[in-house]
Design a protein around this motif. Structure first.
Motif, PDB file in Angstrom:
ATOM      1  N   LEU A 176     116.424  30.581  58.370  1.00  0.00           N
ATOM      2  CA  LEU A 176     116.571  31.462  56.949  1.00  0.00           C
ATOM      3  C   LEU A 176     117.677  32.114  56.939  1.00  0.00           C
ATOM      4  O   LEU A 176     117.543  33.197  58.010  1.00  0.00           O
ATOM      5  CB  LEU A 176     115.282  31.817  56.508  1.00  0.00           C
ATOM      6  CG  LEU A 176     114.333  30.826  56.329  1.00  0.00           C
ATOM      7  CD1 LEU A 176     113.045  31.399  55.750  1.00  0.00           C
ATOM      8  CD2 LEU A 176     114.875  29.475  55.210  1.00  0.00           C
ATOM      9  N   ARG A 177     118.656  32.176  56.237  1.00  0.00           N
ATOM     10  CA  ARG A 177     119.837  33.262  56.147  1.00  0.00           C
ATOM     11  C   ARG A 177     120.257  33.636  54.779  1.00  0.00           C
ATOM     12  O   ARG A 177     119.619  33.254  53.742  1.00  0.00           O
ATOM     13  CB  ARG A 177     121.012  32.892  57.070  1.00  0.00           C
ATOM     14  CG  ARG A 177     121.504  31.491  56.208  1.00  0.00           C
ATOM     15  CD  ARG A 177     122.583  30.943  57.407  1.00  0.00           C
ATOM     16  NE  ARG A 177     122.304  30.162  58.380  1.00  0.00           N
ATOM     17  CZ  ARG A 177     123.109  29.397  59.206  1.00  0.00           C
ATOM     18  NH1 ARG A 177     124.285  29.225  58.787  1.00  0.00           N
ATOM     19  NH2 ARG A 177     122.679  28.870  60.218  1.00  0.00           N
ATOM     20  N   ASP A 178     120.947  34.665  54.626  1.00  0.00           N
ATOM     21  CA  ASP A 178     121.693  34.901  53.497  1.00  0.00           C
ATOM     22  C   ASP A 178     120.462  35.328  52.426  1.00  0.00           C
ATOM     23  O   ASP A 178     120.237  34.790  51.398  1.00  0.00           O
ATOM     24  CB  ASP A 178     122.420  33.835  52.836  1.00  0.00           C
ATOM     25  CG  ASP A 178     123.774  33.554  53.645  1.00  0.00           C
ATOM     26  OD1 ASP A 178     123.923  34.377  54.315  1.00  0.00           O
ATOM     27  OD2 ASP A 178     124.188  32.543  53.195  1.00  0.00           O
ATOM     28  N   TRP A 179     119.708  36.673  52.903  1.00  0.00           N
ATOM     29  CA  TRP A 179     118.621  36.979  51.973  1.00  0.00           C
ATOM     30  C   TRP A 179     118.919  37.651  50.884  1.00  0.00           C
ATOM     31  O   TRP A 179     119.303  38.877  50.938  1.00  0.00           O
ATOM     32  CB  TRP A 179     117.706  37.674  52.804  1.00  0.00           C
ATOM     33  CG  TRP A 179     116.924  36.767  53.969  1.00  0.00           C
ATOM     34  CD1 TRP A 179     117.343  36.324  55.025  1.00  0.00           C
ATOM     35  CD2 TRP A 179     115.661  36.322  53.850  1.00  0.00           C
ATOM     36  NE1 TRP A 179     116.238  35.756  55.712  1.00  0.00           N
ATOM     37  CE2 TRP A 179     115.306  35.527  55.041  1.00  0.00           C
ATOM     38  CE3 TRP A 179     114.343  36.717  52.937  1.00  0.00           C
ATOM     39  CZ2 TRP A 179     114.013  35.060  55.253  1.00  0.00           C
ATOM     40  CZ3 TRP A 179     113.180  36.076  53.291  1.00  0.00           C
ATOM     41  CH2 TRP A 179     113.217  35.111  54.530  1.00  0.00           C
ATOM     42  N   GLU A 180     119.321  37.112  49.678  1.00  0.00           N
ATOM     43  CA  GLU A 180     119.977  37.747  48.460  1.00  0.00           C
ATOM     44  C   GLU A 180     118.863  37.649  47.490  1.00  0.00           C
ATOM     45  O   GLU A 180     119.060  37.161  46.378  1.00  0.00           O
ATOM     46  CB  GLU A 180     121.014  36.794  48.120  1.00  0.00           C
ATOM     47  CG  GLU A 180     122.187  36.748  49.365  1.00  0.00           C
ATOM     48  CD  GLU A 180     123.604  35.990  48.820  1.00  0.00           C
ATOM     49  OE1 GLU A 180     124.401  36.717  49.177  1.00  0.00           O
ATOM     50  OE2 GLU A 180     123.309  34.903  48.332  1.00  0.00           O
ATOM     51  N   MET A 181     118.097  38.440  47.614  1.00  0.00           N
ATOM     52  CA  MET A 181     116.622  38.484  46.642  1.00  0.00           C
ATOM     53  C   MET A 181     116.959  39.586  45.722  1.00  0.00           C
ATOM     54  O   MET A 181     116.317  39.858  44.701  1.00  0.00           O
ATOM     55  CB  MET A 181     115.322  38.558  47.197  1.00  0.00           C
ATOM     56  CG  MET A 181     115.185  37.307  47.847  1.00  0.00           C
ATOM     57  SD  MET A 181     113.756  37.476  49.024  1.00  0.00           S
ATOM     58  CE  MET A 181     113.502  35.897  49.669  1.00  0.00           C
ATOM     59  N   MET A 182     117.560  40.869  46.212  1.00  0.00           N
ATOM     60  CA  MET A 182     117.548  42.116  45.616  1.00  0.00           C
ATOM     61  C   MET A 182     118.540  42.483  44.773  1.00  0.00           C
ATOM     62  O   MET A 182     119.162  43.570  45.058  1.00  0.00           O
ATOM     63  CB  MET A 182     117.084  43.212  46.713  1.00  0.00           C
ATOM     64  CG  MET A 182     115.973  42.887  47.313  1.00  0.00           C
ATOM     65  SD  MET A 182     115.535  44.342  48.834  1.00  0.00           S
ATOM     66  CE  MET A 182     114.269  43.395  49.770  1.00  0.00           C
ATOM     67  N   ASN A 183     119.232  41.346  44.053  1.00  0.00           N
ATOM     68  CA  ASN A 183     119.873  42.065  42.961  1.00  0.00           C
ATOM     69  C   ASN A 183     121.729  42.074  43.194  1.00  0.00           C
ATOM     70  O   ASN A 183     122.290  42.716  42.892  1.00  0.00           O
ATOM     71  CB  ASN A 183     119.748  42.867  42.072  1.00  0.00           C
ATOM     72  CG  ASN A 183     118.186  42.705  41.479  1.00  0.00           C
ATOM     73  OD1 ASN A 183     117.920  41.779  40.704  1.00  0.00           O
ATOM     74  ND2 ASN A 183     117.359  43.697  41.965  1.00  0.00           N
ATOM     75  N   THR A 184     121.815  41.673  44.692  1.00  0.00           N
ATOM     76  CA  THR A 184     123.179  41.952  45.095  1.00  0.00           C
ATOM     77  C   THR A 184     123.314  40.673  46.096  1.00  0.00           C
ATOM     78  O   THR A 184     122.443  40.133  46.840  1.00  0.00           O
ATOM     79  CB  THR A 184     123.572  43.213  45.785  1.00  0.00           C
ATOM     80  OG1 THR A 184     124.761  43.545  45.854  1.00  0.00           O
ATOM     81  CG2 THR A 184     122.661  43.258  47.168  1.00  0.00           C
TER      82      THR A 184
END
Length: 873
Positions: A65-73
């Motif tokens: 799992l990569r590119d953790w983009e959950m926090m609005n950016t």
């Protein structure tokens, strides 16, 4: 081949596919597969898993799992790590024990790339040092991603199945902040195997991945921002797992919220809310030793870290020669999003994400979603199977389907009122080029044909909020909506394209109330072309003023790119005016359309393609004030950054949109066909290694492409800046234009060339970049589906149209979707139309270039019902 194509041709022209693409696998009752990527084409794969407007996490090609983009950016490449464990981030592990007592423990991933092992102090790769599976393959039919793992030392084969619901016409069901990840364990032995799958994830609330600091003596980076984060084990009716919150991150931060790592409440689990105290790798060793003994884990006291590591192991017995599944759910809830245009004007600079108004926290997401997920998965499979099993070329389906992933990335978001917004794309750490940029989003066909509600939201923003009383539409909208028009600059192509998009979305939806509401501003936007010093100030049907456009410059004088957009807008406006009862305005638009179309053919077509006549203004006083803003060329007597006599790849973009809207030809049909042949002749590059490029390189080496402009004749000293580049959104536009004109081989060749570049080895198949990652313009690719199926739908006229070429096709109008099968029957055609979602009312069914059938009384096609129509030539 003229106007039509055979199924044989469609299949044969794309036989020569890359090793990465492999062969299309027919869907069964199992998950659909469109593309298979072998072990040599995995390194760049990162498939976004998340809802429309929620952010995502990506499934990597090797199962990571990569590119953790959950926090609005945006956070490309970001993998959150525990505070003191440095190189330990989220991972899943498998423990097995056979009947004879043989044990094995390893991470549920394929081999690491050797490139990740460079570094003066050892590998900087997250989760290095763990044993992995020796064999790995990736299969995809977005939003379904599968990773197949096997190893001769392991008694189980593993299939990782990850998805998030994607259902056309249902933006809410497609906008759930969840990643569902299933580990299917298949016993390849003749005796039962005890297994345990363990999920591990740090609580990184407060760290959005956009700010990272160096750590240790190596070149690794660690994010900053977490503070006093807490993990708690919870078990409720539907789910059990680790609920993650923070007591130290400020509640008005974009990175404040909650997360959850959970599984079904019926599973047998052990867990940790924290790993042991870290000294010289002891914490990692403690976990591995504990888990490797029996597949179970014991809890540890909180070790004082701000980013505590959480673990949860699920036990299962896998009988001989059978399979068992273990499913985990990642859910998130981050309410606060800073506006892309913060200002000190008394207005709130913080927005609220729409999805967070549907749930109180990440735990409620999973509790509410688990009961629905089987049905949501079924509906998603129904959509993807219908699409994948259609008789369109594989590269067309791949380009259209995989680029829809952009809607799930941080390129896009929804605010609490439900409105839909998009950057142009993102950098690795933030959005790029704000404001629903009209001239970029003009190209997108995925949103209107899959999620009409969201497209109509964009039309409302453009006309009701971003267009002033004089008809000037800001091509970037500022937020909150009280600032919508503050940007204060119009783009000629953006504004004219918005008028055509309004017509398209009205036709697809039949939303007369929306047209009635917005028509006054649509009319004003059309009239803005005729203001003094404007784009067509002498009102002769020819755009010759100062025309800012998607090349980020101003064209002076008549040119095909703006001129044909203008013709399309005039034609669309005349039809909307006629429907609205404004006959006089409809007549004005029709007169200007005919004059302008004739003039362009007589004056701009050079026998091979349309050219630009550079006509500088006499002075700045001759340019309307709104058009003066941001002039790139300072010497107006000899302006730089013009197209001139070049052959522009995008010169027929207005005609592309007219075909999508079923508005017919905007200039001479034969000139259109000749122009597309010339684009292939002059702009096609069979090898990119020898060409000079003074700007950005999106193609390399022996890769094939269509460049932005070529100059068979005289070239301006300084043409528009991007003329040597190749960008997929523009390539798609030209390719789809070729498909519409029967130049099928050329069109498919160009689409195939794009997808060959995004093959998993060189680039991520789910991230076509331009000025940023996950670039909105690439969603023009959905237009190829419309072109080859001949699909047009009008909810206003209650008509539907397809190609007359026999085959199976997928159709969608943004609100409903279904399939159609067209068969020959002597001199007749049989049309078997099926609605898979919703219902449609029809007064006529048409086959392009063949015939139609009409009904005295409307026929209502309900969901799940097929209706047969016989059409006589």
């Amino acid at each position: 081949m003229k106007n039509k194509f055979s199924l044989w041709f469609l299949s044969s022209v794309v036989v020569a596919v890359t090793q990465a693409q492999g062969v299309q696998e027919k869907s069964t009752n199992d998950w659909p597969v469109l593309t298979t990527y072998d072990a040599h084409h995995l390194a760049k794969i990162a498939m976004p898993i998340g809802g429309v407007g929620t952010g995502t996490v990506a499934l990597g090609g090797r199962g990571d799992l990569r590119d953790w983009e959950m926090m609005n950016t945006a956070a490309k490449g970001y993998i959150p790590t525990s505070e003191k464990l440095r190189y330990i981030g989220p991972f899943f592990a498998l423990y097995t024990q056979t009947a004879d007592g043989k044990k094995d423990t390893r991470v549920l991933e394929g081999p690491l790339d050797y490139s990740l092992y460079e570094g003066a102090f050892g590998s900087p790769a997250v989760n290095h040092g763990f044993p992995r599976f020796e064999s790995c393959t990736f299969k995809a039919a977005y939003p379904f991603g599968q990773v197949l793992l096997s190893d001769k030392k392991v008694p189980l084969d593993v299939r990782i199945k990850a998805f998030n619901p994607l259902i056309p016409g249902d933006a809410n069901a497609s906008g759930i902040p969840i990643a569902a990840i299933t580990y299917e364990l298949t016993n390849t032995t003749d005796k039962a195997v005890f297994a345990s799958v363990c999920a591990n994830m740090p609580n990184f609330i407060g760290e959005d991945g956009s700010v990272r600091e160096p750590i240790g003596r190596g070149n690794a980076l660690i994010p900053v921002g977490a503070k006093e984060n807490k993990n708690v084990f919870r078990k409720d009716k539907n789910a059990q797992g680790i609920y993650m919150s923070s007591e130290g991150v400020e509640k008005d931060s974009e990175a404040w919220g909650t997360m959850a790592l959970s599984t079904s409440s019926s599973e047998k689990v052990t867990y940790r809310t924290s790993w042991g105290k870290e000294v010289w790798g002891n914490s990692r060793l403690d976990f591995w030793d504990d888990y490797s003994i029996d597949g179970r884990i014991d809890n540890r006291e909180h070790n004082g870290e701000d980013r505590p590591m959480a673990s949860m192991a699920v036990e299962v017995s896998v009988p001989a020669n059978t399979s068992r599944e273990v499913t985990f759910y990642l859910t998130w809830h981050f309410p606060n999003r800073e506006t892309w245009t913060p200002a000190e004007d008394g207005l709130d600079n913080m927005l609220t994400n729409y999805y967070t108004t549907q749930y109180k926290d990440a735990w409620e997401v999973v509790e509410k979603t688990i009961p629905q997920l089987p049905n949501l998965e079924k509906k998603t499979k129904e959509f993807v199977n219908a699409f994948v099993n259609s008789d369109l070329p594989k590269v067309v389906k791949e380009a259209a389907l995989y680029n829809t992933s952009t809607l799930r990335t941080q390129t896009c978001f929804r605010t609490a009122d439900g409105h839909f917004y998009g950057w142009e794309g993102t950098s690795n750490t933030k959005g790029v080029c704000h404001g629903n940029c009209t001239h970029v989003w003009n190209y997108d066909q995925a949103t209107p044909f899959l999620f009409g509600e969201l497209a109509r939201s964009m039309r409302e923003i453009e006309f009701a909020h971003a267009t002033d009383d004089k008809g000037m539409m800001s091509f970037r909208v500022n937020l909150p909506l009280e600032r919508a028009n503050e940007f204060g600059r119009p783009a000629a192509d953006g504004q004219l394209g918005a008028i055509m998009k309004m017509y398209r979305d009205w036709q697809l939806s039949g939303d007369d109330a929306l047209l009635k509401k917005l028509w006054p501003k649509v009319k004003k936007a059309m009239e803005f072309c005729w203001i003094e010093g404007g784009w067509d100030s002498n009102k002769d049907g020819v755009m010759d003023g100062c025309q800012h456009n998607t090349m980020d410059v101003q064209y002076f004088g008549p040119n095909p790119q703006m001129g044909i957009w203008y013709l399309g807008a005039l034609k669309a406006a005349s039809k909307m005016a006629d429907f609205s009862g404004d006959k006089k305005f409809a007549k004005t638009c029709n007169i200007l359309f005919k004059k302008g179309s004739k003039w362009m053919d007589e004056n701009l077509f050079n026998g091979e393609y349309y050219v630009h006549h550079i006509e500088p203004p006499k002075s700045r006083d001759d340019i309307a004030a709104p058009l003066l803003k941001g002039l790139e060329s300072k010497d107006l007597e000899n302006p730089a950054y013009q197209l001139g006599k070049g052959c522009l790849v995008d010169q027929l973009v207005g005609q592309f949109m007219a075909h999508i809207c079923d508005l017919g030809y905007l200039t001479n049909e034969e000139n259109i066909k000749t122009t597309l042949n010339s684009i292939m002749k002059y702009n096609y590059r069979d090898d990119s290694s020898s060409g000079f490029n003074n700007m950005r390189s999106f193609v390399l080496g022996d890769e094939k492409s269509l460049v932005m402009a070529s100059y068979p004749g005289e070239r301006p000293l300084y043409p528009f800046p991007y003329f040597t580049e190749a960008m997929t959104g523009f390539e798609y536009t030209a390719a789809i234009g070729m498909l519409y004109e029967g130049q099928t081989e050329n069109g498919l060749t160009n689409i195939k060339n794009i997808r060959d570049r995004y093959d998993g080895l060189k680039r991520n198949p789910f991230n076509e970049a331009e000025c940023g990652n996950n670039y909105a313009r690439a969603m023009a690719s959905w237009g190829a589906v419309i072109a080859l199926s001949g699909f047009h739908y009008s909810a206003v006229e209650k008509s539907i149209q397809f190609t007359a070429t026999p085959g199976n096709y997928f159709w969608s109008n943004g609100n409903q979707y279904g399939t159609v099968e067209i068969k020959n029957n002597g001199s007749k055609k049989i049309v078997l139309l099926k609605v898979l979602k919703g219902e449609i009312s029809l007064k006529s069914v048409k086959l392009k270039g063949f015939g139609s059938t009409s009904f005295k009384n409307e026929k209502v096609l309900k969901e799940g019902v097929s209706q047969e129509f016989i059409i006589q030539k």
